[in-house]
Structures are given as structure tokens and as C-alpha cells.
Design a protein around this motif. Structure first.
Motif, short mmCIF file in Angstrom:
data_model
loop_
_atom_site.label_atom_id
_atom_site.label_comp_id
_atom_site.label_asym_id
_atom_site.label_seq_id
_atom_site.Cartn_x
_atom_site.Cartn_y
_atom_site.Cartn_z
N LYS A 12 6.84 14.49 -11.83
CA LYS A 12 7.14 13.27 -11.10
C LYS A 12 6.28 13.21 -9.85
O LYS A 12 5.94 14.25 -9.27
N VAL A 13 5.92 11.99 -9.45
CA VAL A 13 5.12 11.80 -8.24
C VAL A 13 5.94 11.03 -7.22
O VAL A 13 6.55 10.01 -7.54
N TRP A 14 5.96 11.54 -6.00
CA TRP A 14 6.55 10.83 -4.88
C TRP A 14 5.43 10.35 -3.97
O TRP A 14 4.59 11.14 -3.55
N LEU A 15 5.41 9.06 -3.68
CA LEU A 15 4.48 8.50 -2.69
C LEU A 15 5.21 8.54 -1.35
O LEU A 15 6.12 7.74 -1.11
N VAL A 16 4.83 9.48 -0.51
CA VAL A 16 5.60 9.78 0.70
C VAL A 16 4.90 9.26 1.94
O VAL A 16 3.74 9.61 2.20
N GLY A 17 5.61 8.47 2.73
CA GLY A 17 5.10 8.03 4.02
C GLY A 17 5.39 9.09 5.06
O GLY A 17 6.55 9.44 5.30
N PHE A 18 4.33 9.63 5.69
CA PHE A 18 4.51 10.68 6.68
C PHE A 18 4.86 10.11 8.05
O PHE A 18 5.28 10.83 8.95
N GLY A 19 4.70 8.80 8.21
CA GLY A 19 4.89 8.21 9.53
C GLY A 19 3.60 8.26 10.32
O GLY A 19 2.53 8.60 9.80
N PRO A 20 3.64 7.94 11.61
CA PRO A 20 2.41 7.80 12.40
C PRO A 20 1.76 9.11 12.81
O PRO A 20 0.64 9.11 13.32
N GLY A 21 2.42 10.24 12.60
CA GLY A 21 1.82 11.53 12.97
C GLY A 21 2.76 12.48 13.66
O GLY A 21 2.62 13.69 13.55
N ASP A 22 3.73 11.95 14.39
CA ASP A 22 4.73 12.78 15.05
C ASP A 22 5.71 13.28 13.99
O ASP A 22 6.41 12.47 13.37
N PRO A 23 5.79 14.59 13.75
CA PRO A 23 6.68 15.08 12.68
C PRO A 23 8.15 14.77 12.92
O PRO A 23 8.94 14.77 11.98
N GLU A 24 8.53 14.50 14.16
CA GLU A 24 9.93 14.16 14.44
C GLU A 24 10.28 12.76 13.92
O GLU A 24 11.46 12.41 13.84
N THR A 27 11.10 11.04 7.94
CA THR A 27 12.47 10.82 7.50
C THR A 27 13.04 12.09 6.86
O THR A 27 12.30 12.97 6.40
N CYS A 28 14.36 12.18 6.83
CA CYS A 28 15.02 13.34 6.21
C CYS A 28 14.64 13.45 4.74
O CYS A 28 14.42 14.55 4.22
N LYS A 29 14.56 12.31 4.05
CA LYS A 29 14.22 12.34 2.62
C LYS A 29 12.79 12.82 2.42
O LYS A 29 12.51 13.63 1.53
N ALA A 30 11.86 12.34 3.25
CA ALA A 30 10.48 12.79 3.14
C ALA A 30 10.39 14.30 3.37
O ALA A 30 9.68 15.01 2.64
N VAL A 112 4.24 7.89 -16.04
CA VAL A 112 4.67 8.90 -15.08
C VAL A 112 5.79 8.34 -14.20
O VAL A 112 5.70 7.21 -13.71
N ALA A 113 6.83 9.13 -13.98
CA ALA A 113 7.90 8.74 -13.08
C ALA A 113 7.40 8.78 -11.64
O ALA A 113 6.76 9.75 -11.22
N VAL A 114 7.67 7.71 -10.90
CA VAL A 114 7.18 7.60 -9.52
C VAL A 114 8.32 7.11 -8.63
O VAL A 114 9.13 6.27 -9.05
N GLU A 115 8.36 7.62 -7.42
CA GLU A 115 9.31 7.13 -6.42
C GLU A 115 8.59 6.99 -5.09
O GLU A 115 7.77 7.84 -4.73
N VAL A 116 8.90 5.92 -4.37
CA VAL A 116 8.28 5.67 -3.07
C VAL A 116 9.25 6.06 -1.97
O VAL A 116 10.42 5.65 -1.98
N VAL A 117 8.77 6.86 -1.03
CA VAL A 117 9.57 7.26 0.14
C VAL A 117 8.94 6.59 1.36
O VAL A 117 7.85 6.98 1.78
N PRO A 118 9.58 5.59 1.93
CA PRO A 118 8.96 4.85 3.03
C PRO A 118 8.81 5.70 4.29
O PRO A 118 9.52 6.69 4.48
N GLY A 119 7.86 5.29 5.12
CA GLY A 119 7.64 5.97 6.39
C GLY A 119 7.52 4.96 7.52
O GLY A 119 7.33 3.77 7.29
N VAL A 120 7.63 5.45 8.74
CA VAL A 120 7.44 4.59 9.91
C VAL A 120 5.98 4.16 9.95
O VAL A 120 5.08 5.00 9.92
N SER A 121 5.73 2.86 9.97
CA SER A 121 4.35 2.37 9.93
C SER A 121 3.69 2.48 11.29
O SER A 121 4.35 2.60 12.34
N ALA A 122 2.36 2.42 11.28
CA ALA A 122 1.60 2.46 12.53
C ALA A 122 1.97 1.29 13.43
O ALA A 122 2.04 1.43 14.65
N ALA A 123 2.20 0.13 12.83
CA ALA A 123 2.56 -1.05 13.63
C ALA A 123 3.87 -0.82 14.37
O ALA A 123 4.00 -1.13 15.56
N GLN A 124 4.85 -0.27 13.67
CA GLN A 124 6.15 -0.01 14.30
C GLN A 124 6.02 1.04 15.40
O GLN A 124 6.57 0.88 16.49
#
Length: 234
Positions: A12-24, A27-30, A112-124
Motif C-alpha cells: 500500500k502507498v500513503w501519500l503523506v503531507g509532511f507539513g511546512p517543515g516544522d516536525p511539530e 499530524t499524528c496520523k502522518a 495499488v491501494a492508496v491513501e492520502v494523509v493531508p498536511g499543513v500547507s505552505a499557505a496556511q
């Protein structure tokens, strides 16, 4: 004596949003998915040092690492076909200027099974640190996101339109969009209670939107991108 065949694990593939760079801001799911992944394919903008805490194999991909998109697609597919848990790690959110839609479509087309894990965007994130509200009552009720790369489309594009808080105004929203020139056949996705256990997704068109019923909280996504991905149950 019969031979027992152990079923091969489905990858399975997860498309994971890491956010803008700050590891804090991850997300918990990511964080959980990255910790479970057998292999992490990450973009150059993702801070490699912050991935060191995860046990899976790591490989940088993208233009800076001389991996074209077709090559990235192949890497994801081959890892999933080996039965691996694959994390495709992208800066910000994978579905905002991150080619997440292209990878999602490619992998789905290959079963292929895929799931998207959203992340905090650069704009936000940029708006938060600069203390600039992206919307402000009486000042700005709309938000437009553009890429500065200047990639001109071969044919004129209509923007993706996202509505918040529109459950009681579907007919009015449809009339607004038609008045702006959107065709009757424009695809629309209605997402009720996004990410919650009671989540419900309905696919329709602008012509049929006034006849739909939906409950708040509701998010509407309007545009050709809704037609572009093969969703389960469609």
C-alpha cells in the motif's frame, strides 16, 4: 504432503503531507504512518534530518535527485508490488501543487491501494507565522492559490473552486457558478464530515447540485479535478 502457500502481503502507498517543515506540525496520523513504513520516498524540500527517527529505508526523489515523475511512479509501484508499506512524503500537503493527484491516479490505475494523509500547507503555515489572515470578514471572502512556476496550460483552465459552509445554499451556489460561466456538466464533490467516522462523499454535477441534500459540516469541491481521479464506488 500438501504445500502450504503463505499469501503474499498486499502493499500500500500513503501519500503523506509532511507539513511546512516544522516536525511539530506533523499530524499524528502522518507520524504513525511514517513509523510503520518499510520505505520512505521523500522530496528534497522535506528535511531529511527529521526523517531519521523513522526506521524504514529512505530515498530522496525528485528533480534535485534527478528522478523524473515517471521514475517516481515506477518506484512507488514496484515497492507496493513487493508487498511493502510505502510512504511518499511530500512537503506541505500532497494534493496542493505536490503532484499527489498524478501519483494517486497512476497507482490506482495499476490496482495499488492508496491513501492520502493531508498536511499543513505552505499557505496556511506562512499565513500563521506572518499573522496574516487568508480570509477576513468584510475584506476578503475568497482565496486564490497559484504556482509561481508559470506553467501555461495548453488549453484554458477553469480553477478548482472550494466552498465552505454551503450545506443550506446548494441551489444558490450552483446559480453563482453557472453565472460565472461554469458548464452544467462540471463535476462536483460534496464531502460531509470530512475525515470523521460519519464521513460521506457524493459525486454529482453542477446541473444536479440544486437537487442534492447535504448536512453540515460540508465542503464542496467543484471542477475538472473531481473527474480526474478514479474513486472507489464511482
Amino acid at each position: 504432503m500438501s504445500t502450504i502457500h503463505t499469501p503474499r502481503r498486499q502493499g500500500k502507498v500513503w501519500l503523506v503531507g509532511f507539513g511546512p517543515g516544522d516536525p511539530e506540525l506533523l499530524t499524528c496520523k502522518a507520524h504513525r504512518i511514517l513509523g510503520q513504513a518499510d520505505v520512505l520516498f521523500y522530496d528534497a524540500l522535506v528535511p531529511a534530518a527529521h526523517l531519521a527517527v523513522y526506521p524504514g529505508r529512505k530515498r530522496a526523489v525528485g528533480k534535485r535527485d534527478h528522478t523524473e515523475q515517471a521514475g517516481i511512479n515506477t518506484l512507488l509501484l514496484e515497492a507496493a508490488q513487493r508487498g511493502e508499506c510505502v510512504a511518499r512524503v511530500k512537503i506541505g500537503d500532497p494534493m496542493l501543487f505536490g503532484r499527489g493527484g498524478e501519483e494517486l491516479a497512476f497507482l490506482r490505475a495499476h490496482g495499488v491501494a492508496v491513501e492520502v494523509v493531508p498536511g499543513v500547507s505552505a499557505a496556511q503555515a506562512a499565513a500563521a507565522v506572518a499573522e496574516v489572515p487568508l480570509t477576513l470578514r468584510g475584506v476578503a471572502q475568497r482565496l486564490e492559490l497559484r504556482t509561481g512556476h508559470g506553467c501555461a496550460a495548453a488549453t484554458p483552465e477553469r480553477p478548482t473552486v472550494v466552498y465552505y459552509m454551503g450545506a443550506a445554499r446548494l441551489a444558490v451556489i450552483a446559480a453563482e457558478l453557472l453565472a460565472e460561466g461554469h458548464p452544467l456538466g462540471t463535476p462536483v464533490a460534496l464531502i460531509e464530515n470530512a475525515t470523521r467516522p460519519e464521513q460521506r462523499i457524493t459525486h454529482t454535477t453542477l446541473a444536479e447540485l440544486p437537487q442534492q441534500t447535504a448536512r453540515a459540516p460540508l465542503t464542496l469541491i467543484v471542477g475538472e479535478v473531481v473527474r480526474g481521479i478514479s474513486f472507489p464506488g464511482r
